[in-house]
Design a protein around this motif. Sequence first.
Motif, PDB file in Angstrom:
ATOM      1  N   TRP A 316       0.825  -1.211   0.000  1.00 24.31           N
ATOM      2  CA  TRP A 316       0.000   0.000   0.000  1.00 24.31           C
ATOM      3  C   TRP A 316       0.859   1.261   0.000  1.00 24.31           C
ATOM      4  CZ3 TRP A 316      -5.018   0.329  -1.006  1.00 24.31           C
ATOM      5  CH2 TRP A 316      -5.652   1.547  -0.806  1.00 24.31           C
ATOM      6  N   ARG A 319       3.729   0.649  -3.534  1.00 22.90           N
ATOM      7  CA  ARG A 319       3.467   0.106  -4.865  1.00 22.90           C
ATOM      8  C   ARG A 319       2.109   0.474  -5.439  1.00 22.90           C
ATOM      9  NH1 ARG A 319       4.363  -6.116  -4.230  1.00 22.90           N
ATOM     10  NH2 ARG A 319       4.091  -6.079  -6.480  1.00 22.90           N
ATOM     11  N   THR A 320       1.133   0.799  -4.596  1.00 24.83           N
ATOM     12  CA  THR A 320      -0.211   1.012  -5.138  1.00 24.83           C
ATOM     13  C   THR A 320      -0.330   2.269  -5.985  1.00 24.83           C
ATOM     14  OG1 THR A 320      -0.796   1.977  -2.995  1.00 24.83           O
ATOM     15  CG2 THR A 320      -1.474  -0.303  -3.399  1.00 24.83           C
ATOM     16  N   LEU A 324      -2.651   1.555  -8.973  1.00 22.72           N
ATOM     17  CA  LEU A 324      -4.036   2.023  -8.881  1.00 22.72           C
ATOM     18  C   LEU A 324      -4.127   3.511  -9.213  1.00 22.72           C
ATOM     19  CD1 LEU A 324      -3.904  -0.506  -6.838  1.00 22.72           C
ATOM     20  CD2 LEU A 324      -5.901   0.523  -5.742  1.00 22.72           C
ATOM     21  N   LYS A 329      -7.879   3.908  -5.957  1.00 24.99           N
ATOM     22  CA  LYS A 329      -7.221   3.705  -4.671  1.00 24.99           C
ATOM     23  C   LYS A 329      -8.132   4.157  -3.532  1.00 24.99           C
ATOM     24  CE  LYS A 329      -2.905   4.583  -2.174  1.00 24.99           C
ATOM     25  NZ  LYS A 329      -1.555   5.203  -2.213  1.00 24.99           N
ATOM     26  N   CYS A 332     -10.878   1.602  -3.114  1.00 28.38           N
ATOM     27  CA  CYS A 332     -10.332   0.378  -2.506  1.00 28.38           C
ATOM     28  C   CYS A 332     -10.131   0.588  -1.007  1.00 28.38           C
ATOM     29  CB  CYS A 332      -9.022   0.006  -3.179  1.00 28.38           C
ATOM     30  SG  CYS A 332      -8.279  -1.516  -2.567  1.00 28.38           S
ATOM     31  N   ILE A 360      -7.300  -5.274  -3.230  1.00 30.19           N
ATOM     32  CA  ILE A 360      -6.288  -4.423  -3.869  1.00 30.19           C
ATOM     33  C   ILE A 360      -6.000  -4.935  -5.274  1.00 30.19           C
ATOM     34  CG2 ILE A 360      -3.906  -3.597  -3.738  1.00 30.19           C
ATOM     35  CD1 ILE A 360      -4.087  -3.866  -0.685  1.00 30.19           C
ATOM     36  N   ASN A 361      -5.906  -6.251  -5.401  1.00 32.64           N
ATOM     37  CA  ASN A 361      -5.626  -6.849  -6.709  1.00 32.64           C
ATOM     38  C   ASN A 361      -6.748  -6.551  -7.698  1.00 32.64           C
ATOM     39  OD1 ASN A 361      -3.913  -8.852  -8.318  1.00 32.64           O
ATOM     40  ND2 ASN A 361      -5.931  -9.785  -8.439  1.00 32.64           N
ATOM     41  N   ALA A 364      -6.553  -2.960  -9.018  1.00 26.83           N
ATOM     42  CA  ALA A 364      -5.363  -2.581  -9.771  1.00 26.83           C
ATOM     43  C   ALA A 364      -5.649  -2.560 -11.267  1.00 26.83           C
ATOM     44  CB  ALA A 364      -4.222  -3.555  -9.475  1.00 26.83           C
TER      45      ALA A 364
END
Length: 656
Positions: A316, A319-320, A324, A329, A332, A360-361, A364
């Motif tokens: 989170w 990388r998000t 995202l 985001k 989510c 999260i997946n 994305a």
Amino acid sequence: MNPQLLYVYIKDIGRCFYNQEFSFTNDFDIQFGQERRLLISRKPNPYKKLWGSNISNVNLIVGKNGAGKTTLFDLLGSTNHRRKNLFKKPLRSKLDEFKEEWFAVYHIANDLFVIEGYNPALISNISEIPYGTSYEYSIGATYSFEEQHAQYDDYIQSMSMDGDENTLNRNMLSLYFANDNTKDWFSGNAIRDDEQDYYVGFQRLYSNKPRYANIYKFISREYKMLEKDHTSRHAICVLEREDHIYPGMVTKAEALERFELYLYQDKSQILYYQTEASIILYGSDGNRKRPGSPDRWTTKEKFIITYVEAFIIDLWMNRTDALLEEGAKAECSAAIAALEINANHFQERIGYLLHVLQLINAAADPKLHAGRLRLDAELLTIVVEAFTETADHYFTSSTKMTLHLNEDFDNGIHKLFELFDAYIPRSHAINHSIRITFRHLSSGELAFINGFSNLYTAIDIAQNNKEIKTILILLDEPDASFHPEWSRRYIHNLSKFLNAIDFGRELAYQIVIATHSPFIVSDVPSEHITCIRLHGVVGGIQRIAAKAEFGLMSNFYDIIQNDFFIHSPIGEHAKSIFEDIIKRIGKLREFDKEEIDGLQQLISAIGEPLIRGKLQQMLTDRTTKLFPELERFRRISELERELSQLKKEQRGDNDD
């Protein structure tokens, strides 16, 4: 019948060797040269099963550093891509073209052989090779021993034996273990993938790092079989969670404040941000608990929960933003904050955290490496299951597992290591979340364990690929860091190790070892030892390959005096002392007590028992021959008087 490498001829590979041949068999005489004819004849082999039922033969390539041993192994064992990079010859102009010319001969069964290499026109007495056969080739050929002529049969990718559905090129694998001095597995660096081959001939696999599962298996089980004095009894393996989330010095309280995702609908419930003491004193509902409270998290549960939490936090925080879009985001985050959970139970917590990963997946963007995120999430689930099945006593803190390697082999731990071997190269996130280190091992133990753990790769391949009938194991200086006694026992331990495996089917290991150590030479017949000599010539160095003049059960000092070895096992100054002792012993022409006593004292100062014993025996043999005749008679008379006196004392008839 098991395929077997017989012979290699190198005309020119742009590196080290020119017009040299290497024989790896005692079943055939093979010659090449006159009119470019390949001549093969059978001969009786007295060394069959010399190294046990699983090992067809053992060959040594010996020579000083720089002699070209590794070059030969690169040619035989490197994958095609690696070999093309290794054997590039500098060209004088753009019009020049260098093409390698070499070939290897393998025996398959009866009169069937495989010949592979570069330039099929190099051998003149093979008929019916199809027009258009590539420069890099691998063909099956029937050889007439009477006519000394070979006839092309087919490309080996199209051939099979005795109705076997597997093609011939899958019956043999060359497994090249390069000499690796880094021992990355000890320091905790991730072990990279083995390098597979894409080649027209037999399969090749290049590997220079053992797998974690094989290291664990060898130390906890096979090491004791090979060495009765299990010196690594204090060795441990530590699996420790590493955090790569926040750069710089940030307290857990500050990190929690920065973290915007409301896990468990209450960020204070996140165990990752709590200190070790607070996790123990406070239960999962945040209320103060007694140390012995039954619903407090166990060390194992803390380890697994914080492992998954750290993965999500890292994802989170770091990388998000790349995975995202801003709106996705926010949606989510809101969906995760709305998730309800009874966070008092371990399985519910783990299920909740994996559900968070799924959300999260799903949010994305598929175009922004969402497939990699899905892979990471799937692998994490599998690793968490393995941790859950592992015995509780290995978990020593919320961030660490400790394995005492002198304990009995544990299938659960072995399975866990197999997962890390399989998944670490495939997942950057998994790779950086757990660091594996082995501790309390000496440099000699590291070398010993590294070498034999690598051999499990061959065993794993044999177990998982039923079509393979022979594994050609290429070992580049496997004893380079060994204690001399371990070098002396290496062939014995190697054969014991590989012959202990029962595959329930016919399978053979063919072993070729490159070395410049004298200690393993006396276990191998001279016909199986190829020496590479260096000769200075105009414009450079010429390398000449020839069979050894020493071998099976040769005296140590006969071997060590040879210029292949004298520099290897001892220091340069010790070498001069060693040579001086041998010269002084050789110069003894008459009994010289002072000289003999001096040599005796010098030899007694040598620290290595094997060298000291050999030199002592050499001096004793020499002085026995030099004993003066009168001194010999005097000594005989003296012994006779002593014997007579003892007999009198035994009878009770003492003249005194």
